[in-house]
Scaffold this motif. Structure first.
Motif, PDB file in Angstrom:
ATOM      1  N   GLU A   1       0.833  -1.206   0.000  1.00 16.65           N
ATOM      2  CA  GLU A   1       0.000   0.000   0.000  1.00 16.65           C
ATOM      3  C   GLU A   1       0.867   1.254   0.000  1.00 16.65           C
ATOM      4  O   GLU A   1       0.580   2.231  -0.710  1.00 16.65           O
ATOM      5  CB  GLU A   1      -0.909   0.005   1.229  1.00 16.65           C
ATOM      6  CG  GLU A   1      -2.044  -1.006   1.179  1.00 16.65           C
ATOM      7  CD  GLU A   1      -2.836  -1.043   2.478  1.00 16.65           C
ATOM      8  OE1 GLU A   1      -2.646  -0.127   3.301  1.00 16.65           O
ATOM      9  OE2 GLU A   1      -3.629  -1.982   2.659  1.00 16.65           O
TER      10      GLU A   1
ATOM     11  N   GLU B   1       2.515   1.720  -3.349  1.00 14.48           N
ATOM     12  CA  GLU B   1       1.526   2.178  -4.321  1.00 14.48           C
ATOM     13  C   GLU B   1       1.340   3.695  -4.255  1.00 14.48           C
ATOM     14  O   GLU B   1       1.093   4.343  -5.280  1.00 14.48           O
ATOM     15  CB  GLU B   1       0.191   1.468  -4.080  1.00 14.48           C
ATOM     16  CG  GLU B   1      -0.899   1.769  -5.084  1.00 14.48           C
ATOM     17  CD  GLU B   1      -0.637   1.138  -6.456  1.00 14.48           C
ATOM     18  OE1 GLU B   1      -1.083   1.724  -7.455  1.00 14.48           O
ATOM     19  OE2 GLU B   1      -0.004   0.071  -6.510  1.00 14.48           O
TER      20      GLU B   1
ATOM     21  N   PRO C   1       3.160   1.493 -10.612  1.00 14.75           N
ATOM     22  CA  PRO C   1       1.825   1.119 -10.137  1.00 14.75           C
ATOM     23  C   PRO C   1       1.240  -0.060 -10.899  1.00 14.75           C
ATOM     24  O   PRO C   1       1.435  -0.193 -12.107  1.00 14.75           O
ATOM     25  CB  PRO C   1       0.997   2.383 -10.375  1.00 14.75           C
ATOM     26  CG  PRO C   1       1.669   3.035 -11.546  1.00 14.75           C
ATOM     27  CD  PRO C   1       3.139   2.757 -11.383  1.00 14.75           C
ATOM     28  N   THR C   2       0.527  -0.907 -10.197  1.00 16.34           N
ATOM     29  CA  THR C   2      -0.216  -1.996 -10.828  1.00 16.34           C
ATOM     30  C   THR C   2      -1.523  -1.438 -11.394  1.00 16.34           C
ATOM     31  O   THR C   2      -2.171  -0.613 -10.740  1.00 16.34           O
ATOM     32  CB  THR C   2      -0.535  -3.089  -9.795  1.00 16.34           C
ATOM     33  OG1 THR C   2       0.685  -3.542  -9.210  1.00 16.34           O
ATOM     34  CG2 THR C   2      -1.252  -4.272 -10.441  1.00 16.34           C
TER      35      THR C   2
ATOM     36  N   PRO D   1      -5.293  -0.759 -11.891  1.00 17.45           N
ATOM     37  CA  PRO D   1      -6.305  -0.868 -10.824  1.00 17.45           C
ATOM     38  C   PRO D   1      -7.004  -2.212 -10.760  1.00 17.45           C
ATOM     39  O   PRO D   1      -7.241  -2.747  -9.676  1.00 17.45           O
ATOM     40  CB  PRO D   1      -7.291   0.255 -11.175  1.00 17.45           C
ATOM     41  CG  PRO D   1      -6.468   1.260 -11.894  1.00 17.45           C
ATOM     42  CD  PRO D   1      -5.461   0.477 -12.687  1.00 17.45           C
TER      43      PRO D   1
ATOM     44  N   LYS E   1      -4.739  -4.853  -8.817  1.00 21.88           N
ATOM     45  CA  LYS E   1      -4.065  -4.543  -7.559  1.00 21.88           C
ATOM     46  C   LYS E   1      -4.176  -5.674  -6.532  1.00 21.88           C
ATOM     47  O   LYS E   1      -3.172  -6.169  -6.020  1.00 21.88           O
ATOM     48  CB  LYS E   1      -4.629  -3.253  -6.958  1.00 21.88           C
ATOM     49  CG  LYS E   1      -4.212  -1.992  -7.678  1.00 21.88           C
ATOM     50  CD  LYS E   1      -4.770  -0.769  -6.975  1.00 21.88           C
ATOM     51  CE  LYS E   1      -4.531   0.506  -7.758  1.00 21.88           C
ATOM     52  NZ  LYS E   1      -3.106   0.818  -7.914  1.00 21.88           N
TER      53      LYS E   1
END
Length: 293
Positions: free
Chosen positions: A53, A56, A248-249, A251, A254
């Motif tokens: 988290e 991210e 970032p992955t 959405p 995630k």
């Protein structure tokens, strides 16, 4: 002491539900996890979930750029890019991620990010700064940027599978590629998985500078596993610092990607024959965190 969520904290409750979900999923794959205290496994799942988290939150090229300073630029000796799903040329290859739409093109995204960072770092190191100009001068500007990268850019290290490596070598050999060929170091070895990349990693001697940094590029969930594998095998020179540059992955992936990485980490910590990961991460800086620099 095992941490429990506050009853009135919605985020903690959601996280605890995810912890239980990941634990049950791991148990469904490997019944041997029953041999270990559930509280111990859940504590690791909880910690790693929080780490992902936090990664991210800073996993954004714009945030990374705003956090770059001349001082940081001078510290970074090399960028180590971990290969990902697909290759630079193809968004999908024959691997365990081939059926996950959110994983398409991850290898290319990581390599492109390494070039983006290298350009910004080179600009901060050089007297001319970043090369800018009108579209009509794009070809000339690209050559100027390539020259700045050649003189001031950090090295880019890549150690993927034979197929992944061959694609990168072919790409950097093209005249139109902005990354100078001499700046790209392809490390050879029998690479099949992330564990191999870390166990077989050897920093080229020319890039080993005491007090400098190695930037590691990957998507945020994998970085949580990478740092624990690094802490098991310690193939980074101890007189250098690790700085993480997370991507970032998408959405829609995630939770799924985080779950896959955490389950894999548990296997490597508790069940793999060589216990390929430590419970705690290798010491590192997360680029973009306010307390990092």
């Amino acid at each position: 002491m095992i941490e429990t969520p506050q009853e009135n904290n919605v985020e903690d409750i959601k996280r605890e539900q995810l912890v239980e979900k990941i634990y049950e999923a791991a148990l469904a794959e490997h019944e041997r996890f029953k041999e270990f205290p559930k509280a111990e496994l859940c504590a690791i799942i909880r910690d790693v979930s929080r780490e992902i988290e936090e990664l991210e939150k800073v996993a954004d090229p714009k945030k990374a750029l705003s956090a770059l300073t001349p001082e940081i630029a001078e510290k970074i000796s090399a960028l180590w890019v971990f290969s990902g799903p697909g290759t630079y040329d193809d968004p999908v290859k024959e691997d365990r991620y081939k059926n996950y739409s959110w994983a398409r093109g991850m290898d290319r995204a990581r390599l492109n990010y390494s070039t983006f960072l290298a350009r910004k770092l080179a600009g901060l190191r050089s007297e001319t700064g970043e090369i800018r100009g009108p579209i009509s001068e794009a070809t000339e500007r690209k050559q100027q940027a390539k020259a700045v990268l050649s003189s001031y850019g950090p090295a880019v290290i890549y150690n993927g599978t034979e197929v992944e490596n061959s694609v990168v070598l072919r790409t950097v050999a093209k005249p139109e590629t902005i990354m100078p060929k001499e700046k790209v170091h392809i490390l050879e070895g029998a690479i099949k998985r992330t564990t191999d990349q870390i166990k077989l990693f050897s920093l080229p001697e020319a890039l080993h500078v005491a007090g400098k940094e190695i930037g590691i590029i990957s998507h945020d969930p994998q970085l949580a596993r990478i740092t624990r594998m690094l802490n098991r095998y310690k193939t980074i020179p101890p007189d250098m610092t690790v700085r993480l540059f997370p991507l970032p992955t998408p959405p829609e992936g995630k939770e799924e990607y985080a779950t896959m990485e955490i389950k894999g980490l548990l296997y490597y910590v508790f069940l793999s024959p060589d216990h390929d990961a430590a419970k705690e991460p290798y010491p590192h800086i997360v680029h973009g965190e306010k307390s990092a620099d």
